[in-house]
Design an enzyme around this catalytic site. Structure first.
Site, PDB file in Angstrom:
ATOM      1  N   HIS A 105      95.958  28.277  32.686  1.00 49.95           N
ATOM      2  CA  HIS A 105      97.241  28.678  32.101  1.00 49.95           C
ATOM      3  C   HIS A 105      97.854  27.528  31.310  1.00 49.95           C
ATOM      4  O   HIS A 105      98.428  27.739  30.244  1.00 49.95           O
ATOM      5  CB  HIS A 105      98.200  29.162  33.199  1.00 49.95           C
ATOM      6  CG  HIS A 105      97.850  30.529  33.714  1.00 49.95           C
ATOM      7  ND1 HIS A 105      98.421  31.079  34.836  1.00 49.95           N
ATOM      8  CD2 HIS A 105      96.979  31.463  33.248  1.00 49.95           C
ATOM      9  CE1 HIS A 105      97.928  32.283  35.028  1.00 49.95           C
ATOM     10  NE2 HIS A 105      97.035  32.538  34.086  1.00 49.95           N
TER      11      HIS A 105
ATOM     12  N   TYR B 238     105.510  35.825  32.182  1.00 51.67           N
ATOM     13  CA  TYR B 238     105.214  36.568  33.416  1.00 51.67           C
ATOM     14  C   TYR B 238     105.797  37.980  33.465  1.00 51.67           C
ATOM     15  O   TYR B 238     105.134  38.904  33.952  1.00 51.67           O
ATOM     16  CB  TYR B 238     105.589  35.726  34.651  1.00 51.67           C
ATOM     17  CG  TYR B 238     104.512  34.695  34.940  1.00 51.67           C
ATOM     18  CD1 TYR B 238     103.478  34.972  35.823  1.00 51.67           C
ATOM     19  CD2 TYR B 238     104.488  33.471  34.266  1.00 51.67           C
ATOM     20  CE1 TYR B 238     102.467  34.044  36.054  1.00 51.67           C
ATOM     21  CE2 TYR B 238     103.484  32.545  34.477  1.00 51.67           C
ATOM     22  CZ  TYR B 238     102.477  32.838  35.380  1.00 51.67           C
ATOM     23  OH  TYR B 238     101.470  31.933  35.600  1.00 51.67           O
TER      24      TYR B 238
ATOM     25  N   GLU C 177     102.706  25.356  37.499  1.00 48.12           N
ATOM     26  CA  GLU C 177     102.449  25.128  36.066  1.00 48.12           C
ATOM     27  C   GLU C 177     103.519  24.208  35.477  1.00 48.12           C
ATOM     28  O   GLU C 177     103.209  23.339  34.660  1.00 48.12           O
ATOM     29  CB  GLU C 177     102.334  26.476  35.328  1.00 48.12           C
ATOM     30  CG  GLU C 177     100.987  27.125  35.651  1.00 48.12           C
ATOM     31  CD  GLU C 177     100.911  28.636  35.457  1.00 48.12           C
ATOM     32  OE1 GLU C 177     101.793  29.218  34.800  1.00 48.12           O
ATOM     33  OE2 GLU C 177      99.951  29.238  35.993  1.00 48.12           O
TER      34      GLU C 177
END
Ligand code: HEM
Length: 148
Positions: A87, A97, A139
């Site tokens: 990602h 998302y 992330e």
């Protein structure tokens, strides 16, 4: 950290694992059809891995592993690490998302039909966001590390 999943959600997600095993690739293929109506999102993906079916298989595998391990997420440390890496390589951000949620939940309904009751979809919605919040957090940390 997100609130823990309820016992009921965990039970529903685990109970739907066999249906996902049977129909996982159909669901994720359908999900990508929906997601790729957004051209900017489509451009983030390696098209060869879509056309060969590789990416829908990877995502179906991830969703199935998640369904089977939803109450023992420590089993998913290595695959989660790999998702975070990929990602961050491809520029996935928190704002993406909701787009995947909006593609995945209708895709589950499309493929499972009446078996995907409102209760099942609500449980999957909750479970999706639980995993999404973990990925988003990791992330963000990974982007900071890479920027440093
Ligand atoms: C809970 C949600 C998500 C899950 C479970 C998930 C899962 C995965 C998995 C398993 C892979 C393959 C990793 C590997 O190479 O082995 C992957 C790659 C990828 N994901 Fe996600 N993902 C999620 C959300 C998202 C979002 C929101 C986006 C942004 C639109 C996204 C975009 C990508 C891209 C661009 C790749 C690389 C694909 C390629 O190589 O073409 N994912 N994801």
């Amino acid at each position: 950290m997100a609130a823990p999943l309820s016992e009921q959600t965990i039970a529903i997600v685990k109970a739907t694992a066999p249906a996902l095993q049977q129909h996982g690739v159909a669901i994720t293929t359908r999900m990508y059809d929906r997601l790729f109506q957004n051209e900017a999102v489509k451009a983030m993906f390696d098209q060869a891995a879509q056309d060969s079916g590789e990416q829908p298989r990877r995502l179906a595998g991830a969703i199935l592993a998640y369904a089977q391990n939803v109450d023992k997420l420590q089993n998913l440390d290595a695959p989660v690490r790999r998702m975070v890496e990929r990602h961050c390589d491809t520029g996935v951000k928190a704002e993406h998302y909701p787009l995947v949620a909006e593609a995945l939940l209708p895709a589950i309904r499309d493929v499972l039909g009446e078996a995907a009751t409102d209760e099942v979809l609500a449980a999957w919605g909750e479970a999706y966001w639980f995993l999404a919040d973990i990925l988003i957090g990791k992330e963000a940390e990974e982007y900071e590390l890479r920027a440093a």
